[in-house]
Design a protein around this motif. Sequence first.
Motif: not given
Length: 272
Positions: A62-65, A102-116, A122-127
Motif C-alpha cells: 500500500l503506497d501512500e497509505i 505500507a509506505a508514506t512520506n507524510r507525518d502520520l503522528p501529526r495526522m493522527v493528532a489532527a484526526g485525519s 497507525y499503531f497496527r501498521i507499526q509492526g
Amino acid sequence: AARTVHRLSGRAQGPLVTVSCGALPEGLVESELFGHERGAFTGAVSRQLGKVELAEGGTLFLDEIADLSLAAQAKLLQVLEERTFARVGGAEVLQARVRVIAATNRDLPRMVAAGSFREDLYFRIQGFTVELPPLRQRQEDIPELALFFAVRMAAHLGKRIERLEPPALAMLQAYAWPGNVRELENVVQRAVVLCASDAIAAGDLSLGQVPARGPAAEVPLSPREYERRYLQSVLEKSRWVVRGPGGAAAFLGLSESGLRSRMKRLGIVRPG
C-alpha cells in the motif's frame, strides 16, 4: 524496498500487488481493495476481485497509505486485525492471507493528532518500521545509481556510456534532489540523450536550483565552478599530492599531466 522484502521472503512465489492509495478513484476505494459482487452498484456488471484477494499468498504493498479515507482505513484495520474482509455487495466473509507493507512520506503522528488518520491503524501498521533516507542523505550511493541509470538508458538508445566524469559526479553529489531517486534517473536519462561521447560530462547535466549543502548557496553553480570546487576538494584531501597511487590524479582517474592541465585551466593553485 517492498519488492526486495517480498523477493527474499517465504512468500516470494506468491504475487506482489501494489496499490497507489492516492490514485484510487473517490468512492471506489473499497471496491478496488476488497472487490465487489455483480450488481453491487451501478456499473458492477460482474464480480471483480479486489487487491487484497489478488495478493493472496503474497504481498500487498500500500503506497501512500496516508491518502486513504477514514472509512477505507477502518476497513483496512479489520483486514489487519481480523484477517477477514468482504466484497462490496457481498455477504461472504473471506480470509485475507497476505502480508501487508505500507509506505508514506507524510507525518502520520501529526495526522493522527489532527484526526485525519486513525490512531489504531497507525499503531497496527507499526509492526516493523523501516525509514528510507532521502537521496541527499545517501550521497555515497549517487555514483553507482547514476551509472546504472546511464547504462540502462544508453542501451535503450543504442548508445554506449561507460562512466561519468568526476566533475559531473561532483555536480550530482552537490545537488539537493528534492525529487529523490526518480529525479536522479530523469536527470541522467536526459544527460545520456545529450552526451556525445562514452562519458557523461558536467555540461550534459541539467539540474534544478537547489544545491544540497549550505542554505545560503541558493544560486546554481556553473559546471566550471562545480568542477573547480570538486578538483580542489580532492587535492586538499590528498594534501595537494598529484602523482603516485595516493595522489589526486589516481583518485580522479586522470594522468598527472591531465590533472595539471585542468588545474591551470580552472585557476587552481596550491595555497602558500
